[in-house]
Structures are given as structure tokens and as C-alpha cells.
Scaffold this motif. Structure first.
Motif, short mmCIF file in Angstrom:
data_model
loop_
_atom_site.label_atom_id
_atom_site.label_comp_id
_atom_site.label_asym_id
_atom_site.label_seq_id
_atom_site.Cartn_x
_atom_site.Cartn_y
_atom_site.Cartn_z
N ASN A 50 -13.17 -0.67 -8.50
CA ASN A 50 -12.19 0.10 -7.33
C ASN A 50 -11.19 -1.22 -6.66
N ILE A 51 -11.76 -2.27 -6.65
CA ILE A 51 -10.93 -3.31 -6.30
C ILE A 51 -9.75 -3.65 -7.17
N ILE A 52 -10.10 -3.78 -8.44
CA ILE A 52 -8.88 -3.95 -9.21
C ILE A 52 -7.96 -2.77 -9.43
N MET A 53 -8.38 -1.59 -9.09
CA MET A 53 -7.48 -0.54 -9.11
C MET A 53 -6.54 -0.55 -7.81
N LEU A 54 -6.97 -0.99 -6.86
CA LEU A 54 -6.35 -1.13 -5.44
C LEU A 54 -5.18 -1.98 -5.78
N CYS A 55 -5.74 -3.22 -6.21
CA CYS A 55 -4.56 -4.29 -6.52
C CYS A 55 -3.45 -3.73 -7.31
N LYS A 56 -3.87 -3.14 -8.58
CA LYS A 56 -2.73 -2.64 -9.35
C LYS A 56 -1.86 -1.61 -8.43
N ARG A 57 -2.45 -0.85 -7.74
CA ARG A 57 -1.67 0.01 -6.97
C ARG A 57 -0.77 -0.35 -6.06
N CYS A 63 5.49 -4.15 -4.46
CA CYS A 63 6.52 -4.82 -5.37
C CYS A 63 7.26 -4.43 -6.78
N ASN A 64 6.88 -3.09 -6.90
CA ASN A 64 7.38 -2.33 -8.27
C ASN A 64 6.84 -3.31 -9.41
N ILE A 65 5.40 -3.85 -9.47
CA ILE A 65 5.06 -4.60 -10.57
C ILE A 65 4.28 -3.59 -11.40
N ASP A 66 4.32 -3.40 -12.74
CA ASP A 66 3.21 -2.90 -13.44
C ASP A 66 2.52 -3.79 -14.27
N THR A 79 -9.61 -7.82 -14.98
CA THR A 79 -8.74 -8.89 -14.83
C THR A 79 -7.17 -8.22 -14.82
N ILE A 80 -6.51 -8.64 -13.82
CA ILE A 80 -5.00 -8.54 -13.71
C ILE A 80 -4.39 -9.74 -14.07
N ASP A 81 -3.79 -10.13 -14.91
CA ASP A 81 -3.11 -11.26 -15.26
C ASP A 81 -1.84 -11.34 -15.41
N ALA A 88 5.90 -13.23 -11.93
CA ALA A 88 5.08 -14.13 -11.00
C ALA A 88 5.91 -14.70 -9.83
N ALA A 89 7.13 -15.10 -10.13
CA ALA A 89 7.92 -15.70 -9.29
C ALA A 89 8.39 -14.67 -8.11
N ARG A 90 8.59 -13.48 -8.70
CA ARG A 90 9.02 -12.52 -7.66
C ARG A 90 8.08 -12.15 -6.56
N LEU A 91 6.78 -12.08 -7.19
CA LEU A 91 5.52 -11.82 -6.21
C LEU A 91 5.32 -13.03 -5.29
#
Length: 298
Positions: A50-57, A63-66, A79-81, A88-91
Motif C-alpha cells: 500500500n505504501i509503495i502504491m501511494l508513492c507511485k501515485r 511530478c508526472n513521473i511514471d 521497490t521504486i528505483d 531523478a534531477a527533476r524530482l
């Protein structure tokens, strides 16, 4: 059966933030205290899907990052890598960090309101926090890799009137709370109020049982009766204290609340006799029911 720490994290994941700035702060806490957060890379790991899905969302929404999610061979670590340097610089820049920084620390300019700081702490806990079941012990901690980041988190806690302790363990800086009231406050600030009240109830039952056990002439049936009767009463009083303050109550109810808090192991009759002049058993019962009603309405 899920651990208490998982319960807290699942509660935090479900919080709906209305303001975009608070969503940003939540993601900031998760990213800044992740396994890797730099100008070149961001790696976020969790054993909770649930936490990893929240981060992805949040990465997509803000940030419009897929990003892709990978799962360890054991199926226990998600893992999200983000290894693409441009992404990464944009984030990194989104949170007003510079590639020329020599060490990580919290950039307080990301917080627009008090709710932002609370959301940030929730994100930090989702990233590197854990809490022991209050049935066993009182312990909540954050495991941080970098010293300056640790110091800035300690500063943030100080702004919330919290005073955690600090130790080093296996190369990590551990910020921790050991007293139950500070843990309850921390849970409340992060938004895990349901878990906070669960912890209060568990603590009340433990305290009542300990007090009752010290009375050798108290039978087991009476212990359970006292525990079952007093627990919802004290939980209601503590809820009123947290939400409104006992000063908001009428003088009669205020006095009853304080007497019950000071005497969690007394029966209704014993409680009634504590007043000057004494009140009836039914009078004490009526006031306690009124306190529960007030707490339910909050």
C-alpha cells in the motif's frame, strides 16, 4: 495478524489530503528519507504494498513521473528505483534541493502550513519509521542514514513540542520515543488518531490490571468487571482532553473526569465516595455516561 506498526502505516496511507502542498510534503518525507535520494537517483523500498502504491501515485500526480515497481524474489520487498538522471534531477529540484549540496537536510521551504509538517512526518514514518505494539513495550523510532538529516528531523520534532532521544545503531542514527504519551502525541500529529486511541485503550487496560493485581483480596471476576467498565470511560476522558481540553466541561463533569483519571481501578461506589460531599452511585454513573456521550460526539 498485522503488527501494530503495519496498522499505523495502513492508517496513514488512507489519509486523504485536500491541499496539494500537503500531498507534496507527504511525498517529500517519503523521498527524503528513502533508501537513496540524490540528484542522480531515487530509490524507495517498503515491505508494505500500500505504501509503495501511494508513492507511485504521488510521483505521477505531482511530478508526472511514471515508475515501475519491482518485487524481491521473496515477494516481501517492493521497490521504486528512479535511475534516469534527468527524471531523478527533476524530482530533486521539485523539492528545491541543489545538486551542489554537500549533505542532505530538510528544506523547510517546502512547508506552506502546519498540516504540511504533519503530512511530512507521516511520509517520514512511512519511509523509515516503526512502532512496537503497546501490548509489549512503548517504543517508536525513525532510522536515518545521515547525521545532518537526523539533526534537521530533531529540529522539526522540537517545533512540535516533542523531545525524542538519539542513539547510533549499526551505522544508522535512531531517533526514538520510549514514553507512551510522546508516542501518542507523535501518532496524533502524523494523523494516526485511531491507532493512538487503540494504544490508549491498551495502556488503560494494562494499568488497571496492574493496579488490580496489587490488591490481593480482589477476585479475578471483579478485576475484569472493573477493567471493562473503566476502559471506555477513561478512553472517553482522554479523547475529550486531547480534542477540547477538560476545561471545556461543566464543573461537575470536569471534577468527575479528573477523579476517574486519578483512580482507574475504583468501582462506581468507591468513585462516588471520593466526592465532597459524596454523591450517589447512580449520580457517578450518570456523569460518566455523559462524558462518554460527549466523546462520541467529537
Amino acid at each position: 495478524m498485522a503488527s501494530f506498526s503495519s496498522q499505523v502505516k495502513n492508517e496513514l496511507v488512507k489519509i486523504e489530503y485536500d491541499k496539494r502542498c500537503c500531498k507534496k510534503s507527504l511525498l517529500y518525507g517519503m523521498a527524503l528519507f528513502s533508501k537513496c535520494f540524490s540528484y542522480d537517483r531515487m530509490t524507495f523500498q517498503s515491505e508494505n504494498e500500500n505504501i509503495i502504491m501511494l508513492c507511485k501515485r504521488l510521483l505521477k500526480e505531482l511530478c508526472n513521473i511514471d515508475c515501475n515497481i519491482t518485487v524481491s524474489p521473496s515477494g516481501k520487498i517492493f521497490t521504486i528505483d528512479i535511475k534516469n538522471k534527468t527524471t531523478a534531477a527533476r524530482l530533486f529540484n521539485y523539492f528545491a534541493h541543489s545538486q551542489y549540496e554537500t549533505s542532505l537536510k530538510i528544506n523547510f521551504s517546502n512547508f506552506n502550513c502546519q498540516d504540511c509538517q504533519n503530512a511530512f512526518l507521516a511520509g517520514v514514518f512511512l519511509s523509515c519509521g516503526t512502532v512496537t505494539s503497546p501490548e509489549k513495550d512503548y517504543h517508536l523510532e525513525f532510522s536515518v542514514a545521515f547525521l545532518n538529516l537526523t539533526k534537521s528531523l530533531m529540529t522539526l520534532f522540537a517545533e512540535s513540542d516533542l523531545s525524542p532521544k538519539l542513539i547510533t545503531r549499526k551505522g544508522y542514527h535512531i531517533i526514538y520515543f520510549k514514553d507512551s504519551e510522546s508516542i501518542e502525541d507523535c501518532l496524533y500529529i502524523m494523523g494516526a488518531s485511531a491507532s493512538m486511541f487503540d494504544m490508549m485503550n491498551i495502556k488503560i487496560v494494562k494499568e488497571i490490571r496492574n493496579a488490580a493485581n496489587r490488591k490481593a483480596n480482589c477476585e479475578t471476576a471483579n478485576i475484569e468487571k472493573t477493567v471493562n467498565a473503566a476502559s471506555p470511560q477513561i478512553a472517553a476522558i482522554l479523547k475529550i482532553q486531547k480534542k477540547k481540553g477538560l476545561e471545556s466541561l461543566s464543573p461537575q463533569l470536569h471534577e468527575m473526569a479528573e477523579v476517574r483519571l486519578d483512580n482507574p481501578d475504583l468501582s462506581l461506589s468507591e468513585l462516588a465516595s471520593m466526592f465532597n460531599p459524596p454523591i450517589s452511585r447512580s449520580g457517578a454513573n450518570h456523569r460518566l455516561k455523559r462524558l462518554i456521550q460527549i466523546a462520541d460526539e467529537l
